[in-house]
Design a protein around this motif. Structure first.
Motif, short mmCIF file in Angstrom:
data_model
loop_
_atom_site.label_atom_id
_atom_site.label_comp_id
_atom_site.label_asym_id
_atom_site.label_seq_id
_atom_site.Cartn_x
_atom_site.Cartn_y
_atom_site.Cartn_z
N GLY A 1 0.79 -1.23 0.00
CA GLY A 1 0.00 0.00 0.00
C GLY A 1 0.82 1.27 0.00
O GLY A 1 0.52 2.23 -0.72
N LEU A 2 1.88 1.31 0.82
CA LEU A 2 2.66 2.54 0.98
C LEU A 2 3.97 2.51 0.20
O LEU A 2 4.58 3.55 -0.02
CB LEU A 2 2.96 2.79 2.46
N GLY A 3 4.42 1.32 -0.19
CA GLY A 3 5.60 1.22 -1.04
C GLY A 3 6.91 1.23 -0.28
O GLY A 3 6.98 1.44 0.92
N THR A 4 7.96 0.99 -1.04
CA THR A 4 9.33 0.92 -0.52
C THR A 4 10.11 2.12 -1.02
O THR A 4 10.07 2.44 -2.21
CB THR A 4 10.00 -0.39 -0.98
N TRP A 5 10.82 2.75 -0.13
CA TRP A 5 11.51 4.01 -0.43
C TRP A 5 13.01 3.88 -0.17
O TRP A 5 13.45 2.98 0.55
CB TRP A 5 10.92 5.14 0.42
N HIS A 6 13.76 4.81 -0.73
CA HIS A 6 15.21 4.86 -0.48
C HIS A 6 15.61 6.30 -0.17
O HIS A 6 15.37 7.19 -0.99
CB HIS A 6 15.98 4.36 -1.70
N PRO A 7 16.19 6.53 1.01
CA PRO A 7 16.72 7.87 1.28
C PRO A 7 18.05 8.04 0.53
O PRO A 7 18.91 7.17 0.59
CB PRO A 7 16.96 7.87 2.79
N LYS A 8 18.16 9.13 -0.19
CA LYS A 8 19.39 9.41 -0.95
C LYS A 8 20.60 9.35 -0.01
O LYS A 8 20.54 9.89 1.09
CB LYS A 8 19.27 10.79 -1.58
N ASN A 9 21.64 8.67 -0.44
CA ASN A 9 22.86 8.42 0.36
C ASN A 9 22.65 7.34 1.42
O ASN A 9 23.52 7.12 2.25
CB ASN A 9 23.42 9.68 1.02
N GLY A 10 21.48 6.67 1.41
CA GLY A 10 21.27 5.54 2.31
C GLY A 10 20.51 5.90 3.58
O GLY A 10 20.25 7.07 3.88
N MET A 11 20.16 4.83 4.34
CA MET A 11 19.41 5.02 5.58
C MET A 11 20.18 5.88 6.59
O MET A 11 19.57 6.50 7.46
CB MET A 11 19.10 3.66 6.21
N TYR A 12 21.50 5.89 6.44
CA TYR A 12 22.27 6.69 7.40
C TYR A 12 21.94 8.17 7.29
O TYR A 12 22.09 8.93 8.27
CB TYR A 12 23.77 6.46 7.23
N SER A 13 21.46 8.61 6.12
CA SER A 13 21.08 10.02 5.98
C SER A 13 19.90 10.36 6.89
O SER A 13 19.72 11.51 7.30
CB SER A 13 20.75 10.36 4.52
N VAL A 14 19.07 9.34 7.22
CA VAL A 14 17.96 9.56 8.16
C VAL A 14 18.51 9.77 9.57
O VAL A 14 18.08 10.67 10.30
CB VAL A 14 16.96 8.38 8.13
N ILE A 15 19.48 8.93 9.94
CA ILE A 15 20.16 9.10 11.24
C ILE A 15 20.80 10.49 11.31
O ILE A 15 20.67 11.21 12.31
CB ILE A 15 21.23 8.01 11.44
N GLU A 16 21.49 10.88 10.24
CA GLU A 16 22.13 12.21 10.23
C GLU A 16 21.09 13.32 10.37
O GLU A 16 21.31 14.31 11.07
CB GLU A 16 22.92 12.39 8.94
N GLY A 17 19.93 13.12 9.71
CA GLY A 17 18.86 14.11 9.79
C GLY A 17 18.31 14.24 11.20
O GLY A 17 18.12 15.36 11.71
#
Length: 486
Positions: A211-227
């Motif tokens: 339903g919601l799909g699969t996503w990729h944060p640019k530069n990888g999941m670590y960019s979410v941690i950095e954010g």
């Protein structure tokens, strides 16, 4: 009243808790034992390649949106998201693969093409999954697991039978084709338990997927941690790395601080986002809530053998996320949960982020992550790691019709011993405590210590459970509990 709060660890749950507590006006300091923040969601950089060491799947984007909205922010202010099309690909054998579209209507069409009548059944199944998602992810998981009454609502009462049936039973009643069954059973693996042990209510994971799909944060999941780390700093959180917490200091039944790298650091409140079992070993035995026997009886999510591989050419016939279900799923599950041992012929997963993201590998080259789910606490040697790399790379070459072995520039591995050493992970588990019926909500280890005042816990061994979105939610839950009790 403003308090000094010390947080152990800097994974998703710890950073989320830090943000909420700083927003509430507290002085918050995060202590991370490793060189960089992120806990299990760290990053490996080598020879121009970048790998996420831990999580690689970005699901439930609405949970991330809700987190940032709590601070009047949006995820887009901190990182860029790309929706994957296809979301992922499942191989069942050579030249036999199923691509999961980024569009539910297309997935329904695919199901109908494979099994007559399956399209309509999937439509109905997904309506239930969405309804469960709305109840679970928008409401129930934001409850702190203090009492069974949190689960008793008008909506859950209507679905009580779903807590006593399983995903596996429900899916197999509706669908006969083995490929469709495995595609529908796959998402609950993120909860860390077998589909045959996971309540039907958890079909909300299918809505998260289809339903919601699969996503990729640019530069990888670590960019979410950095954010989230950047947001924490903006809110006034202090983050200290290379800080090994050796002891929780207590006096007269109250936590009063931490011993960090031999130094006593005093605080009014302690929150641990580190492994729950490990955290309690930092206390005298009479101040621990849960015994060794308690932990030993629990069903843990698997450990993993991971390989981070740099190839000198691009891969063919694969998607960003590719699953290899060409061996016996049920046998592998038994070898993880029932008779723990190194699997005979494991299923495995491969991620090729450089298909989507040019920033994670040099031009013309491919970054690859291979993962084999394993039982916890297995013997872990360099020889076993190499044996299993040979197993999966041979199958990979055969199934995808290409030769890649001679194109490997380097490979790094991570397994049970590393989970124990780098994350103090109980028995080397990778994903925390499995979400089985008897390990759900109020039946999980508590956010608040019953033995030591002003000591709290967050992360995937407590509520709501395994995964990145639940970890973010766990950080909010513990912050709310501190507000309630302190």
């Amino acid at each position: 009243m403003k308090k000094n709060i010390h947080i152990i660890g800097s994974g998703f749950s710890s950073l989320a808790a830090a943000c909420y507590l700083a927003k509430a006006g507290h002085n918050v300091t995060v202590f991370e034992k490793n060189e960089t923040i992120g806990g299990r969601a760290r990053q490996l950089k080598k020879d121009g390649f970048t790998f996420d060491i831990g999580p690689t799947w970005y699901w439930m984007p609405d949970v991330f949106e809700r987190f940032f909205a709590d601070f009047n922010k949006t995820p887009e202010e901190y990182y860029t998201l790309l929706k994957l099309a296809p979301g992922y690909k499942i191989f069942f054998d050579q030249n036999d693969a199923l691509e999961i579209s980024d569009n539910l209507n297309e997935i329904i069409t695919t199901f109908e093409q494979i099994e007559k009548g399956a399209g309509k059944k999937l439509e109905k199944f997904m309506a239930t999954a969405k309804s469960n998602y709305d109840i679970a992810i928008k409401d129930l998981v934001y409850r702190p697991g203090e009492s069974i009454t949190e689960l008793i609502t008008l909506e859950t009462a209507k679905r009580v039978n779903q807590f006593f049936s399983t995903i596996s039973k429900d899916v197999r009643k509706k669908f006969k084709n083995k490929k469709l069954v495995q595609a529908l059973e796959f998402p609950v693996l993120f909860l860390g338990a077998k589909p045959s042990n996971t309540p039907s209510f958890y079909s909300f994971m299918n809505y998260a997927d289809f339903g919601l799909g699969t996503w990729h944060p640019k530069n990888g999941m670590y960019s979410v941690i950095e954010g989230i780390g950047k947001l924490a700093l903006e809110l006034g959180v202090k983050i200290e790395t290379n800080q090994n917490v050796e002891k929780i200091l207590s006096e007269d039944g109250f936590a009063i601080g931490l011993q960090v790298n031999g130094e006593r650091r005093f605080a009014d409140i302690i929150v641990s986002g580190a492994d729950y079992h490990f955290t309690e070993t930092l206390l005298p035995e009479n101040q621990r809530q849960y015994s060794e026997a308690y932990w030993d009886k629990k069903t843990f999510a698997p450990s993993s053998l991971l390989f981070y591989v740099g190839f000198d050419k691009k891969m063919k016939n694969v998607a960003h996320h590719t699953l290899f279900f060409d061996t016996d799923f049920e046998l592998h599950a038994k070898e993880i949960y029932d008779t723990p041992k190194w699997p005979n012929e494991p299923l495995f997963y491969a991620s090729f982020p450089s298909i989507t993201d040019e920033h994670v590998a040099p031009e013309g080259k491919e970054a690859a992550i291979f993962l084999i789910p394993l039982a916890t606490d297995l013997e872990d040697t360099p020889e076993l790691r190499e044996l299993y790399f040979e197993k999966i790379i041979s199958r990979f070459e055969h199934i995808t019709n290409q030769n890649v072995r001679n194109n490997i520039i380097f490979k790094e591995s991570f397994c049970v011993n590393d989970f124990k050493e780098q994350y103090n992970s109980y028995k080397g588990n990778a994903y925390g405590l499995a979400n089985t019926l008897l390990q759900t909500a109020f039946l999980r280890p508590k956010l608040k210590s019953s033995k030591v005042q002003n000591l709290y816990f967050t992360g995937q061994l407590t509520v709501p459970g395994p995964g990145v979105p639940p970890s973010l939610i766990s950080g909010k839950l513990v912050a709310n509990l501190i507000k309630k009790y302190e």
